[in-house]
Design an enzyme around this catalytic site. Structure first.
Site, PDB file in Angstrom:
ATOM      1  CG  ASP A  63     -15.014  -2.420   6.077  1.00  0.00           C
ATOM      2  OD1 ASP A  63     -15.861  -2.746   6.928  1.00  0.00           O
ATOM      3  OD2 ASP A  63     -14.922  -2.974   4.970  1.00  0.00           O
ATOM      4  NE  ARG A 278     -12.339  -1.353   2.965  1.00  0.00           N
ATOM      5  CZ  ARG A 278     -11.287  -2.039   3.422  1.00  0.00           C
ATOM      6  NH1 ARG A 278     -11.402  -3.325   3.680  1.00  0.00           N
ATOM      7  NH2 ARG A 278     -10.129  -1.442   3.635  1.00  0.00           N
ATOM      8  CE1 TYR A 286     -16.570  -9.439   8.115  1.00  0.00           C
ATOM      9  CE2 TYR A 286     -17.432  -8.194   6.248  1.00  0.00           C
ATOM     10  CZ  TYR A 286     -16.835  -8.225   7.497  1.00  0.00           C
ATOM     11  OH  TYR A 286     -16.502  -7.054   8.121  1.00  0.00           O
ATOM     12  N   PRO A 363     -19.222  -8.722  13.094  1.00  0.00           N
ATOM     13  CG  PRO A 363     -17.532  -9.025  11.485  1.00  0.00           C
ATOM     14  CD  PRO A 363     -18.185  -9.689  12.673  1.00  0.00           C
TER      15      PRO A 363
END
Length: 643
Positions: A63, A278, A286, A363
Site C-alpha cells: 500500500d 490509509r 503491523y 514491508p
C-alpha cells in the site's frame, strides 16, 4: 534447450492449442507486471499480460508509495489520479514506554524532506493495479486471467537467441485457461455459459481454447515470490528467513489514540507495532508477534491466527489508549520476515524476472511495490531500444547490473531495520536511538531519491565535477525553471516525461557573454553535422527528436525580464517551448536556483538524462566529443542502426 513442463498429462479431449506471436509476454499482473505492460504498450510494443488468479485482488497487500515512485507516476501521466485517490502521510511519530506506564510520544517530524512530493502516499495495491490496468486499457491491452503457464522452452539455437529482430521468437510458453472461465476487459473472472464455451471452441478463438502456445521475443516473470518463471528457468533465490513473525490488519478504527493519521512506530515493553494511515478512513497496523514460534519447516500454521488475535496484541502495545475495529476487518495476514535476492535477473537476455520474483524482504520500509515497479521502469526503455534495434542486446545487461545491486542494498538495509524493529527495547539500552538513527540515515534511500546506479556503459562518471551538485547514477533532482517565451514557471520533472527519449539539458550559462554565446553556437552547429551525436544516433528515417529531446536552460545575473529567446541558435529552439532560463519568476518569485543546486558554473554544462529519469553523464559545454563517446557505448550509429 531449456524446458519446464508442469503438465505431464494433458487430456486429448480439449481443443487444439492455438499458436500466437508477441513481442513481450508478461506472466503476473501485480504492480510490477502491470506497470511494465503499460510502459511497453505506451511505447508501441506488442505486449500480452496474463495472470493465474481468477480475479484481481480487491483488498490488502502492498500500500505504500514513496516520493520517487510518485515522480515516476508523474512522468507517465499517472500522478494526478493517484494523488486524488491516495492518502498523504506528511508526519511521522515515535512512541516508547513512558516512565509511569503506557506509551508516550518522543519524536514528531516530517515523513519526507527535500522532495517534490514531501510525503508518503498510501493506496491499496488493488487501487494501484486498477490505475495501471485502466492506463494500459487505453492502449488496447488487458490482463488475461485466469491463464496458467504450463511449460516454457528457450531456443538452444545461439543464432536465433542473438537475433533480436522482429523475425526471431526464441521463447515458447504453453498457457492453459480453466475451461469454465473467460476474460473480461477489466480483468475480472467471469463464468462462461456452456453455449459460449462450445461456440468459442468451435470457432477456435482465444477465449474458447483451453490451451495456447505463445511464441515471444521476450518473456518477463512478474509472478511474485513463488515465481513459476523463476523456477522454470532454474534461477535460485539466495538468502534466509528469520524467526521474526509479524501480523498485519487493515480496518477502520475506533480509538482515543491521537496520532492515527500519522505514520507511527510504537516500540514499548508490551511489544512493537507500526501504524500506516490509509485511504477511506482505513489504517494498517503491523504487530510483532514475539510469542509465535516458527516450525522446523520455516512455515507458519496460519490456522492458529486471525485478525482478532493480531488486534489483541496491538491493543497491548497501545495501552493506555483504546483501539477497536467495530466495522470488522478489511484484510489481514501473518508473515515471517525473510530477505532473499535472485542469483540472476535474466537468462540469455530473453527471459527476465522483476519485482518479488527476484527480491523479497519485509514491508517495514514500504519498499516492496516501489522496488517492483522501479524494476519495470528500468527494464522497459531498454527492451524498447533493443526491439527497435536502436541499441545492441548488450544494453539489456544493464538491467541486472543495476537492479540486482539495488536489491542487494535493499536486503542489507532491510536486515538491519527488521532486526531493530523486532527487538523490544529495554530500559537503558540504545536500541530505540539506533532505530531512529537508521530511519534518518537511510531516509533518501527509503524515499527512492538515494538509489544510485554504479558506473557502466550508460552511467559515465568521468566528468562529474562539471556538475558537482548532481550525483551521476541517481535520478535528476527537481527544480523550477522559467519558459522564456511567456515567463511561465515549470517544474523540470514535468519536462522529462517517460517517453523513451534521452533528455539533453544544455546549460550554456549567460548567453549575453560572447564566449558563452560562441560555445553555444558551436554546440548547435555540431548537432546538425553527420558526425554529431544527434544525427549519428538517430535512426535513418526517424524524426529529428525521436531519440533526443533537447532543452536549453540559460542563466543570467540580470533579472528574468532580460531574457531573450532569440539569443538561442535556431537549431536549439526547434520550438519556442524548448527554451528556458534559470531565474526567479516575476509573479510567483520561485526558481533561480538550478545552476547553483546542480553545481554548474558560469562555464555551463551539458547534462544527459536517461529515459528513466536518471543522470547518465555530464560534459563541458564545448565537449561534444564526450557526449558522442557516451552514446557510442550502447547505441547504434546511423550506419549500424537496423542491422
Amino acid at each position: 534447450m531449456l524446458v519446464s513442463n508442469h503438465s505431464a498429462d494433458v487430456s486429448n479431449t480439449i481443443s487444439p492449442a492455438l499458436d500466437s506471436h508477441v513481442d513481450v509476454l508478461i506472466i503476473g499482473a501485480g504492480p510490477a507486471g502491470s506497470f511494465l505492460a503499460f510502459a511497453l504498450c505506451r511505447a508501441g510494443v506488442r505486449v500480452r499480460i496474463v495472470d493465474k488468479k481468477e480475479m484481481r485482488i480487491s483488498t490488502g497487500h502492498a500500500d505504500g508509495i514513496q516520493p520517487r515512485t510518485i515522480e515516476v507516476f508523474q512522468s507517465y501521466g499517472l500522478a494526478k489520479r493517484f494523488l486524488k485517490e491516495a492518502a498523504q502521510v506528511r508526519v511521522k511519530a515515535y512512541y516508547v514506554s513512558g516512565p509511569e506506564g503506557g506509551i508516550v510520544r518522543t519524536i514528531l517530524e516530517p515523513t519526507v524532506g527535500g522532495s517534490r512530493y514531501p510525503f508518503l502516499a498510501t493506496l491499496a495495491q488493488s487501487g494501484i493495479e486498477s490505475l495501471l490496468r485502466d492506463a494500459m486499457g487505453e492502449c488496447g491491452v488487458y490482463v488475461e486471467q485466469p491463464k496458467v503457464p504450463m511449460s516454457l522452452s528457450l531456443s538452444a539455437d545461439e543464432t536465433e537467441l542473438q537475433n533480436h529482430s522482429s523475425e526471431a521468437y526464441p521463447v515458447k510458453v504453453m498457457l492453459e485457461r480453466p475451461s469454465a472461465s473467460v476474460r473480461s476487459k477489466d480483468g475480472h473472472h467471469e463464468l462462461a455459459s456452456g453455449a459460449a464455451k462450445t461456440a468459442g471452441a468451435a470457432l477456435g478463438s482465444a477465449d474458447g481454447a483451453m490451451q495456447e502456445v505463445v511464441r515471444a521475443r521476450y518473456l518477463v516473470g512478474a509472478d511474485g515470490a513463488h515465481s513459476w518463471v523463476r523456477s522454470a528457468v532454474g534461477i535460485d533465490m539466495v538468502g534466509e528467513s528469520t524467526n521474526f513473525v509479524w501480523g498485519v490488519v487493515d480496518f477502520v478504527p475506533e480509538s482515543d489514540f491521537p496520532d492515527l493519521r500519522l505514520t507511527c512506530a510504537i516500540r514499548a515493553k508490551h511489544g512493537n507495532c507500526m501504524i500506516i494511515p490509509r485511504e477511506n478512513d482505513l489504517i494498517r497496523v503491523y504487530v510483532h508477534l514475539d510469542d509465535v514460534e516458527v516450525g522446523d519447516s520455516g512455515r507458519l500454521d496460519r490456522s492458529q491466527f486471525g485478525p482478532d488475535e493480531i488486534l489483541r496484541v496491538a491493543q497491548k502495545c497501545f495501552d493506555p489508549y483504546k483501539l477497536s475495529a467495530p466495522q470488522g476487518f478489511d484484510w489481514w495476514t501473518v508473515y515471517i520476515v525473510g530477505q532473499r535476492v535472485a542469483s540472476n535477473f535474466s537468462v540469455k537476455n530473453r527471459v527476465f524476472i522483476i519485482g518479488d520474483a527476484c527480491h523479497t524482504h519485509s514491508p517495514k520500509a514500504g519498499q516492496g511495490m516501489n522496488a517492483s515497479m522501479s524494476d519495470a521502469h528500468n527494464l522497459a526503455w531498454k527492451l524498447v531500444y533493443v526491439m527497435r534495434q536502436w541499441a545492441p542486446p548488450t544494453l539489456l545487461d544493464t538491467y541486472e547490473f543495476e537492479r540486482r545491486k539495488f536489491a542487494q542494498d535493499l536486503i542489507d538495509f532491510d536486515k538491519m531495520l527488521a532486526t531493530l524493529y523486532s527487538v523490544t527495547p529495554r530500559p537503558g539500552d540504545k536500541n530505540h536511538e539506533q532505530f531512529v538513527e537508521a530511519c534518518n540515515t537511510y531516509g533518501t534511500f527509503i524515499r527512492g531519491h538515494g538509489v544510485q546506479y554504479e558506473a557502466s556503459t550508460i552511467t559515465d562518471i568521468t566528468h562529474k565535477s562539471i556538475a558537482s551538485g548532481l550525483v551521476i547514477g541517481q535520478r535528476i533532482p527537481p527544480g523550477v525553471i522559467v519558459q522564456v517565451a511567456d515567463f511561465r514557471p515549470y517544474e523540470l520533472h514535468d519536462l522529462l516525461p517517460s517517453d523513451t527519449r534521452f533528455k539533453i539539458l544544455v546549460l550554456p550559462g549567460d548567453t549575453s557573454k560572447p564566449e558563452q554565446k560562441a560555445k553555444l553556437g558551436a554546440v548547435a552547429a555540431e548537432m546538425v553535422q553527420p558526425e554529431g551525436f544527434v544525427k549519428r544516433f538517430t535512426p535513418t528515417g526517424a524524426s529529428d527528436d525521436a531519440v533526443f529531446d533537447i532543452i536549453t536552460i540559460s542563466y543570467s545575473h540580470t533579472p528574468c525580464a532580460a531574457a531573450n529567446m532569440l539569443a538561442i541558435p535556431p537549431r536549439l529552439r526547434s520550438h519556442w517551448s524548448k527554451i528556458f532560463i534559470d531565474a526567479e519568476t516575476m509573479c510567483e518569485h520561485v526558481g533561480g536556483n538550478l545552476y547553483a543546486s546542480y553545481g554548474v558554473s558560469d562555464a555551463g554544462a551539458i547534462i544527459v538524462c536517461r529515459p528513466d529519469g536518471y543522470v547518465g553523464m555530464v560534459a563541458a559545454l564545448d565537449d561534444m566529443a564526450a557526449i558522442g563517446k557516451y552514446f557510442a557505448n550502447f547505441l547504434h550509429s546511423t550506419c549500424a542502426a537496423g542491422t
